[in-house]
Write an enzyme that holds these catalytic residues in place. Structure first.
Site, PDB file in Angstrom:
ATOM      1  N   ARG A 131      35.332 -67.688 -79.608  1.00 14.17           N
ATOM      2  CA  ARG A 131      34.858 -66.547 -78.805  1.00 14.17           C
ATOM      3  C   ARG A 131      33.355 -66.385 -78.795  1.00 14.17           C
ATOM      4  O   ARG A 131      32.769 -65.967 -77.805  1.00 14.17           O
ATOM      5  CB  ARG A 131      35.395 -65.258 -79.430  1.00 14.17           C
ATOM      6  CG  ARG A 131      36.630 -64.728 -78.930  1.00 14.17           C
ATOM      7  CD  ARG A 131      36.848 -63.388 -79.579  1.00 14.17           C
ATOM      8  NE  ARG A 131      35.892 -62.384 -79.107  1.00 14.17           N
ATOM      9  CZ  ARG A 131      35.950 -61.800 -77.943  1.00 14.17           C
ATOM     10  NH1 ARG A 131      36.919 -62.071 -77.108  1.00 14.17           N
ATOM     11  NH2 ARG A 131      35.047 -60.902 -77.580  1.00 14.17           N
TER      12      ARG A 131
ATOM     13  N   CYS B 157      40.049 -66.012 -81.913  1.00 16.40           N
ATOM     14  CA  CYS B 157      41.053 -65.462 -82.815  1.00 16.40           C
ATOM     15  C   CYS B 157      42.085 -64.639 -82.049  1.00 16.40           C
ATOM     16  O   CYS B 157      41.736 -63.843 -81.167  1.00 16.40           O
ATOM     17  CB  CYS B 157      40.390 -64.533 -83.832  1.00 16.40           C
ATOM     18  SG  CYS B 157      39.784 -65.373 -85.279  1.00 16.40           S
TER      19      CYS B 157
ATOM     20  N   LYS C 296      28.301 -67.287 -91.200  1.00 15.02           N
ATOM     21  CA  LYS C 296      28.815 -67.767 -89.909  1.00 15.02           C
ATOM     22  C   LYS C 296      28.366 -66.852 -88.768  1.00 15.02           C
ATOM     23  O   LYS C 296      27.885 -67.318 -87.748  1.00 15.02           O
ATOM     24  CB  LYS C 296      30.351 -67.807 -89.944  1.00 15.02           C
ATOM     25  CG  LYS C 296      30.972 -67.995 -88.584  1.00 15.02           C
ATOM     26  CD  LYS C 296      32.480 -68.102 -88.642  1.00 15.02           C
ATOM     27  CE  LYS C 296      33.222 -66.810 -88.387  1.00 15.02           C
ATOM     28  NZ  LYS C 296      33.143 -66.297 -87.012  1.00 15.02           N
ATOM     29  N   ASN C 297      28.510 -65.543 -88.963  1.00 11.92           N
ATOM     30  CA  ASN C 297      28.235 -64.635 -87.857  1.00 11.92           C
ATOM     31  C   ASN C 297      26.741 -64.413 -87.615  1.00 11.92           C
ATOM     32  O   ASN C 297      26.366 -63.691 -86.696  1.00 11.92           O
ATOM     33  CB  ASN C 297      28.937 -63.294 -88.079  1.00 11.92           C
ATOM     34  CG  ASN C 297      30.441 -63.419 -87.882  1.00 11.92           C
ATOM     35  OD1 ASN C 297      30.932 -64.460 -87.437  1.00 11.92           O
ATOM     36  ND2 ASN C 297      31.177 -62.367 -88.218  1.00 11.92           N
TER      37      ASN C 297
ATOM     38  N   VAL D  68      39.152 -51.320 -85.879  1.00  9.53           N
ATOM     39  CA  VAL D  68      38.278 -52.134 -85.018  1.00  9.53           C
ATOM     40  C   VAL D  68      39.075 -52.966 -84.022  1.00  9.53           C
ATOM     41  O   VAL D  68      38.767 -52.995 -82.835  1.00  9.53           O
ATOM     42  CB  VAL D  68      37.339 -53.026 -85.865  1.00  9.53           C
ATOM     43  CG1 VAL D  68      36.450 -53.881 -84.978  1.00  9.53           C
ATOM     44  CG2 VAL D  68      36.487 -52.172 -86.800  1.00  9.53           C
TER      45      VAL D  68
ATOM     46  N   ARG E 216      40.330 -58.773 -76.757  1.00  8.91           N
ATOM     47  CA  ARG E 216      38.923 -58.650 -77.128  1.00  8.91           C
ATOM     48  C   ARG E 216      38.087 -58.885 -75.876  1.00  8.91           C
ATOM     49  O   ARG E 216      37.637 -59.980 -75.617  1.00  8.91           O
ATOM     50  CB  ARG E 216      38.585 -59.658 -78.222  1.00  8.91           C
ATOM     51  CG  ARG E 216      39.312 -59.355 -79.522  1.00  8.91           C
ATOM     52  CD  ARG E 216      39.088 -60.419 -80.561  1.00  8.91           C
ATOM     53  NE  ARG E 216      37.748 -60.423 -81.116  1.00  8.91           N
ATOM     54  CZ  ARG E 216      37.384 -61.198 -82.132  1.00  8.91           C
ATOM     55  NH1 ARG E 216      38.251 -62.014 -82.680  1.00  8.91           N
ATOM     56  NH2 ARG E 216      36.149 -61.167 -82.596  1.00  8.91           N
TER      57      ARG E 216
ATOM     58  N   ARG F 181      37.153 -72.893 -89.718  1.00  8.12           N
ATOM     59  CA  ARG F 181      36.225 -72.304 -88.749  1.00  8.12           C
ATOM     60  C   ARG F 181      35.185 -71.444 -89.467  1.00  8.12           C
ATOM     61  O   ARG F 181      34.072 -71.315 -88.975  1.00  8.12           O
ATOM     62  CB  ARG F 181      36.988 -71.406 -87.762  1.00  8.12           C
ATOM     63  CG  ARG F 181      37.821 -72.164 -86.755  1.00  8.12           C
ATOM     64  CD  ARG F 181      38.332 -71.206 -85.695  1.00  8.12           C
ATOM     65  NE  ARG F 181      37.303 -70.244 -85.376  1.00  8.12           N
ATOM     66  CZ  ARG F 181      37.509 -68.960 -85.080  1.00  8.12           C
ATOM     67  NH1 ARG F 181      38.724 -68.489 -85.025  1.00  8.12           N
ATOM     68  NH2 ARG F 181      36.501 -68.154 -84.838  1.00  8.12           N
TER      69      ARG F 181
ATOM     70  N   ASP G 122      36.655 -57.710 -91.170  1.00 11.57           N
ATOM     71  CA  ASP G 122      36.810 -59.098 -91.624  1.00 11.57           C
ATOM     72  C   ASP G 122      37.183 -59.200 -93.111  1.00 11.57           C
ATOM     73  O   ASP G 122      37.412 -60.304 -93.608  1.00 11.57           O
ATOM     74  CB  ASP G 122      35.527 -59.900 -91.351  1.00 11.57           C
ATOM     75  CG  ASP G 122      35.368 -60.240 -89.876  1.00 11.57           C
ATOM     76  OD1 ASP G 122      36.319 -60.048 -89.108  1.00 11.57           O
ATOM     77  OD2 ASP G 122      34.274 -60.709 -89.494  1.00 11.57           O
TER      78      ASP G 122
END
Ligand code: UD1
Length: 419
Positions: free
Chosen positions: A93, A117, A22-23, A328, A122, A398, A306
């Protein structure tokens, strides 16, 4: 709204195929805005966030063709609107990733400030500051970032905080800027490297991706290319934890070990036997209860934030006491309250959770609060006694492709219910 119903207690055994990351696919789809020519992106996971990114690009006038086997083909020649609207950005985001490419190629962009999220504040100040340093004129009005620029120019950008999408946005802006850009304290995540490799295949000149200093020499234009997305390391880790938490054996395929080193190290510390091949990883817990493992999240290559929620669930049923520190994001322990409702013994002090493993959790109706929190509740449900009903699973859709089908394939008793 759909829910997931899980009957706990099945020991998982089998193999599962890992989807594209996904990222990585989100920045790479944003990068297609830079291509002067058609582009094809393969190994694209079916995820709600991917649909959102496609909708975002489609509304700008990018033509998108989806082929189940080949992936997504994009063409930017029909672009007519340089805007990312609030109604889409608030659901994801990562929409902010269109800002760098739009400004770099078209000299203009209007992008809503993101929501996404609910895991603490953020900000995107580093994205904005970096673009300003490259010559963009940026104002924030009515919840929108409005940017204007001639051709951007190269700059030396020192990021205060390591930011993944910030590094990606600035790298995408720099590829078409005049001259050299140096990004210092850059994120080293494999997804940053995947984006850099894709940009290089489009004709960009980038060195150092995967280290903390990335140097980009701007070029006049970029072509399209064919690109295969790297495997999802968070999905990889989540399925391995599913194996460990259930005392079972799980082999993940179409993925590799070097992107999950820190996670494998922690899984071995729980007592799991972990074997790796060129494109697979196998975890075998041999029916044993996992041992508690301490961990602290930090940017790559350290333990990923994550994966924190999933390891909180694992520790909740492990033998011993674990300390989990989140460095984080603030406010990323929202899964804890729900795990407590299942009988977990967890105490949160600031950014540290102390987890005392209990021999057994009990199923309960629980609510997902964000993407990775949902994964942790599903993992807990796999081992809880009785029935767990996870609500608000739109969060999981998602970021995980067909999670219930993949878990069922491993022997989990899980199904989606409408309601
Ligand atoms: C990305 C990932 C997300 C992951 C996170 C951290 C994507 C699409 N999402 O999110 O899954 O959890 O990395 O690994 O890749 N920060 C600032 N100013 C900024 C930007 C960030 O202060 O301008 C801070 C954030 O508040 C946070 C930290 O930097 O504390 C890291 O955030 P960042 O790496 O930017 O996360 P994302 O890129 O949004």
């Amino acid at each position: 709204m759909d829910k997931l119903l899980i009957y706990g207690g099945a020991r998982l055994d089998g193999e599962v195929r890992i989807s594209g990351a996904k990222n990585a696919v989100l920045p790479i789809l944003a990068a297609t805005l830079l291509a002067d020519g058609p582009m094809r992106v393969a190994n694209v996971p079916h995820l709600h966030d991917v649909t959102t990114m496609m909708e975002l690009l489609g509304r700008m006038g990018v033509s998108l063709t989806v082929d189940e086997r080949m992936g997504i083909e994009t063409d930017t020649k029909g672009i007519h609107t340089l805007r990312a609207a609030y109604e889409l950005v608030k659901t994801m985001r990562a929409s902010i990733l269109v800002l760098g490419p739009l400004v770099a190629r078209f000299g203009e962009a209007e992008v809503s400030l993101p929501g996404g999220c609910a895991i603490g504040s953020r900000p995107v100040n580093l994205h904005v500051d970096g673009l300003r340093a490259m010559g963009a004129d940026i104002t924030v009005e009515g919840g929108y970032i409005r940017a204007k620029a001639g051709r951007l120019h190269g700059a030396r950008l020192v990021l205060d905080v390591i930011t993944v999408t910030g590094t990606e946005n600035l790298m995408m802006a720099a590829v078409l800027a005049e001259g050299r850009t140096i990004i210092e304290n850059a994120a080293r995540e494999p997804e940053v490297v995947d984006l850099a490799n894709c940009l290089i295949a489009m004709g960009a000149n980038i060195e150092g991706a995967g280290t903390d200093t990335i140097t980009i020499h701007g070029v006049e234009r970029l072509n399209g290319c064919d690109y295969d997305i790297l495997p999802d390391r968070i999905e990889t880790g989540t399925f391995l934890v599913a194996g460990a938490i259930s005392g079972g054996r799980v082999r993940v395929k179409r993925t590799y070990a070097s992107i999950v080193d820190s996670v494998l190290q922690k899984l071995r510390a729980t007592g799991a036997e972990v074997r790796v091949g060129e494109d697979w990883i196998e975890l075998d817990m041999h029916g044993e209860r996992p041992r508690a493992v301490d961990l602290q999240t930090a940017p790559y290559p350290a333990f990923p934030t994550d994966m924190q929620a999933q390891f909180t669930a694992l520790n909740a049923v492990a033998d011993g006491v674990a300390s989990i520190t989140e460095t984080v994001f603030e406010n990323r322990f929202m899964h804890v309250q729900e795990l407590q409702r299942m009988g977990a013994s967890i105490q949160v002090n600031g950014n540290t959770a102390i987890v005392r493993g209990v021999p057994e959790l009990t199923g309960a109706p629980v609510m997902a609060t964000d993407l990775r929190a949902s994964a942790s509740l599903i993992l807990a449900g796999l081992v809880a006694k009785g029935e767990t009903l996870v609500d608000r699973i739109y969060h999981i859709d998602r970021g995980y492709e067909c999670i219930e089908e993949k878990l069922a394939q491993l022997g989990a008793r899980i199904r989606r219910v409408a309601g």
